[in-house]
Design a protein around this motif. Structure first.
Motif: not given
Length: 229
Positions: A60-82
């Motif tokens: 629940e941290s925008l700071r962590n989202i900013k620091r995350a690598r793209i592939e870390e955000l893509e672990v959620v199903q349906g979330v791709g590069d775009c």
């Protein structure tokens, strides 16, 4: 028997895009804002679910989202590069807006204002970055330039490039800054030597070398404040 509503059956006032348009973005939660970014302004049920999962995974941290690598955000199903890139682009826009706001509203004539101005550029970065801040005679920002980006412990800087940028932009005052990814703001011997080189070059070019600040996550070191400039 209770009939379960799907997203399209929800009251219009409950939809994020409707509330954003009619009542303002500040009425939306972080999850709802993320869903709008991910789905190009139409916060569908699917994008809301994906946004909620990302937000939870990132603590629940925008700071962590900013620091995350793209592939870390893509672990959620349906979330791709775009979608992942769109999220980080939105956060980057917010960071740049804040820098623009600070630069426009305040002069940069103290180490603290420089620190507050540059911190969004430096924090949460695993590499060392070196910036030159060019100002007019009233300490108002002319231009902020990232001159170099190096490894985990150092970055190379050409003093001639600093002088070139100052002359090309008609600056009369300059300051430089870099971050220490180790979060220890204490200057190294190389930092001391570079500061002296810049100071001598500014004397020759008749520029006022205001400060060299070293930025850590929760603190900074100012050569000027320490009486070394």
């Amino acid at each position: 028997m209770m009939i379960r509503q799907n997203y399209n059956d929800l009251c219009m006032e409950e939809r994020p895009q409707y509330r954003a348009y009619n009542y303002g973005m500040d009425t939306l939660s972080n999850v709802e804002l993320l869903s709008l970014v991910m789905n190009r302004g139409a916060g569908t049920k699917e994008s809301l679910q994906q946004a909620r999962q990302i937000y939870n995974i990132m603590g629940e941290s925008l700071r962590n989202i900013k620091r995350a690598r793209i592939e870390e955000l893509e672990v959620v199903q349906g979330v791709g590069d775009c979608k992942a890139i769109a999220i980080q682009a939105a956060i980057e826009l917010g960071r740049r807006y804040q820098m623009e706001k600070v630069a426009r509203q305040t002069d940069l004539g103290s180490s603290l204002t420089l620190y507050n101005f540059l911190l969004p550029q430096m924090e949460d970065n695993e590499k060392e970055r070196f910036f030159v801040v060019l100002m007019n005679q009233n300490f108002r920002l002319i231009k902020c330039i990232k001159l170099s980006e190096g490894g985990l412990t150092e970055t190379s800087v050409d003093v001639r490039l600093i002088m070139k940028e100052a002359v090309l932009n008609n600056a009369t005052i300059l300051a430089v800054a870099h971050n220490h990814p180790s979060n220890n703001a204490t200057p190294s011997k190389a930092d001391e030597e570079l500061t002296l080189k810049i100071y001598k070059a500014c004397q020759i070019m008749r520029l006022f070398f205001m400060d060299h600040i070293i930025i850590a996550e929760d603190s900074f070191y100012s050569f000027h404040d320490k009486g070394k400039l």
